[in-house]
Design an enzyme around this catalytic site. Structure first.
Site, PDB file in Angstrom:
ATOM      1  N   TYR A  60     -16.755  -0.806 -29.112  1.00  0.00           N
ATOM      2  CA  TYR A  60     -17.628   0.121 -28.390  1.00  0.00           C
ATOM      3  C   TYR A  60     -16.795   1.298 -27.846  1.00  0.00           C
ATOM      4  O   TYR A  60     -15.721   1.083 -27.278  1.00  0.00           O
ATOM      5  CB  TYR A  60     -18.335  -0.638 -27.252  1.00  0.00           C
ATOM      6  N   ARG A  97     -20.549  -9.190  -1.712  1.00  0.00           N
ATOM      7  CA  ARG A  97     -19.650  -8.761  -2.795  1.00  0.00           C
ATOM      8  C   ARG A  97     -18.902  -9.982  -3.333  1.00  0.00           C
ATOM      9  O   ARG A  97     -18.718 -10.136  -4.541  1.00  0.00           O
ATOM     10  CB  ARG A  97     -18.656  -7.690  -2.312  1.00  0.00           C
ATOM     11  N   LYS A 148     -27.771  -5.282 -22.928  1.00  0.00           N
ATOM     12  CA  LYS A 148     -28.348  -5.285 -24.275  1.00  0.00           C
ATOM     13  C   LYS A 148     -29.262  -6.492 -24.478  1.00  0.00           C
ATOM     14  O   LYS A 148     -30.240  -6.641 -23.785  1.00  0.00           O
ATOM     15  CB  LYS A 148     -27.207  -5.229 -25.299  1.00  0.00           C
ATOM     16  N   ASP A 177     -15.818  -9.583 -27.246  1.00  0.00           N
ATOM     17  CA  ASP A 177     -17.045  -8.920 -26.805  1.00  0.00           C
ATOM     18  C   ASP A 177     -18.167  -9.437 -27.708  1.00  0.00           C
ATOM     19  O   ASP A 177     -18.239  -9.096 -28.891  1.00  0.00           O
ATOM     20  CB  ASP A 177     -16.874  -7.399 -26.913  1.00  0.00           C
TER      21      ASP A 177
HETATM   22  C1  LIG Z   1     -20.464  -3.902 -27.541  1.00  0.00           C
HETATM   23  C2  LIG Z   1     -20.530  -3.276 -26.184  1.00  0.00           C
HETATM   24  N1  LIG Z   1     -19.657  -3.674 -25.238  1.00  0.00           N
HETATM   25  C3  LIG Z   1     -19.658  -3.129 -23.996  1.00  0.00           C
HETATM   26  C4  LIG Z   1     -20.563  -2.132 -23.654  1.00  0.00           C
HETATM   27  C5  LIG Z   1     -20.523  -1.547 -22.281  1.00  0.00           C
HETATM   28  O1  LIG Z   1     -21.575  -2.049 -21.522  1.00  0.00           O
HETATM   29  P1  LIG Z   1     -22.366  -1.263 -20.374  1.00  0.00           P
HETATM   30  O2  LIG Z   1     -23.067  -0.114 -21.008  1.00  0.00           O
HETATM   31  O3  LIG Z   1     -23.292  -2.320 -19.845  1.00  0.00           O
HETATM   32  O4  LIG Z   1     -21.351  -0.828 -19.370  1.00  0.00           O
HETATM   33  C6  LIG Z   1     -21.504  -1.702 -24.599  1.00  0.00           C
HETATM   34  C7  LIG Z   1     -22.478  -0.652 -24.260  1.00  0.00           C
HETATM   35  O5  LIG Z   1     -23.112  -0.054 -25.102  1.00  0.00           O
HETATM   36  C8  LIG Z   1     -21.479  -2.290 -25.900  1.00  0.00           C
HETATM   37  O6  LIG Z   1     -22.340  -1.906 -26.863  1.00  0.00           O
END
Ligand SMILES: Cc1ncc(COP(=O)(O)O)c(C=O)c1O
Length: 268
Positions: free
Chosen positions: A108, A56, A205, A180
């Site tokens: 998101y 971990r 992604k 992000d």
């Molecule tokens: C722009 C963005 N940030 C964060 C996330 C969250 O990521 P995760 O689905 O890997 O937890 C997503 C998921 O779709 C996303 O599109």
């Protein structure tokens, strides 16, 4: 006559994707980082080990991924997580009761949900703002604003934010700028050069790229911030397993060619 000395070229993006953090394994010379599928590492004596004691806290496959992602983003450190949300959660854990966050109004949905429906209970407040006009970000700043949460392009409306302008507003108010960068990927946009303190990814992604793994990451430059977030990573435990770290690392190797094709297709 002295020969012309050609300075060594800095490795490009594709080279970093393949080599950063990925020296051949000293055990057998494997050119691909092995999947260290182990929970615990043997110690010669109590506290005397090769840099890893419990998986971990750290795992060599994860270290390779963290080093590679840091290199791709132009950062000094990377921290990998079990999902993009686990990475978001680790950043949120740096906040305290009464802190305020200015956040893009089209981030998101899961990011908004974490702040609005989990961290609201511990007294962390958010103000959603359409960040396309940085002046609106400046108006939303308060004395207790600790984070400015930028997503650009946004998911789902693909709003594009002037990261440099918004990061400057954050810093003037003593807040951190988090970006992000999931949708652009480090191949198309490197927020650290624009002033971001923390770059966040859902590696699920484009970086993962094969729809076969869920993962997340944080990248930054400030050592004190790394220590704080690495402490949370270990204390809260939202880490990826070694196979998942390996899959994301493999995905990153082809990020450049895939993003070129995505971009060409989008233009067409
Ligand atoms: C722009 C963005 N940030 C964060 C996330 C969250 O990521 P995760 O689905 O890997 O937890 C997503 C998921 O779709 C996303 O599109």
């Amino acid at each position: 006559m002295a020969e012309d000395v050609v300075p060594p070229r800095k490795p490009g993006f594709e080279t970093l994707a393949i080599h950063a953090g990925q020296d051949p394994d000293p055990t057998a010379g494997a050119v691909t980082v092995p999947i260290f599928q182990t929970s615990t590492f043997a110690q010669e004596a109590v506290g005397k080990h090769k840099g890893y004691d419990y998986a971990r806290t750290g795992n060599p496959t994860r270290t390779a991924l963290e080093t590679c992602l840091a290199a791709l983003e132009g950062g000094a450190w990377g921290l990998a997580f079990g999902s993009g949300m686990a990475a978001t959660d680790a950043v949120t854990h740096t906040l305290s009761h009464g802190d305020h966050v200015v956040m893009g109004d089209d981030v998101y949905g899961g990011t908004y949900r974490l702040f609005a429906r989990v961290y609201d209970r511990v007294g962390i407040e958010i103000t959603p703002v359409d960040m396309r006009d940085p002046r609106d970000v400046a108006k939303a700043m308060r004395k207790r604003t600790k984070l400015v949460w930028i997503e650009s392009p946004t998911n789902p409306l693909l709003k594009v934010v002037d990261i440099a302008a918004v990061a400057e507003i954050a810093h003037k108010a003593g807040a951190l700028a988090v970006v992000d960068n999931t949708f652009a990927s480090p191949y198309l946009q490197q927020p650290i050069g624009l002033g971001a303190d923390i770059v966040l990814h859902s590696t699920t992604k484009y970086i993962g790229g094969h729809s076969d793994v869920v993962g997340g990451a944080l990248v930054g430059t400030d050592e004190e911030l790394r220590e704080k977030l690495a402490f949370i990573q270990n204390a809260a435990g939202g880490v990826p397993g070694p196979l998942d770290a390996w899959l994301v690392l493999r995905g990153a190797k082809t990020l450049a060619v895939r993003m070129d094709r995505h971009s060409a297709t989008a233009m067409a």
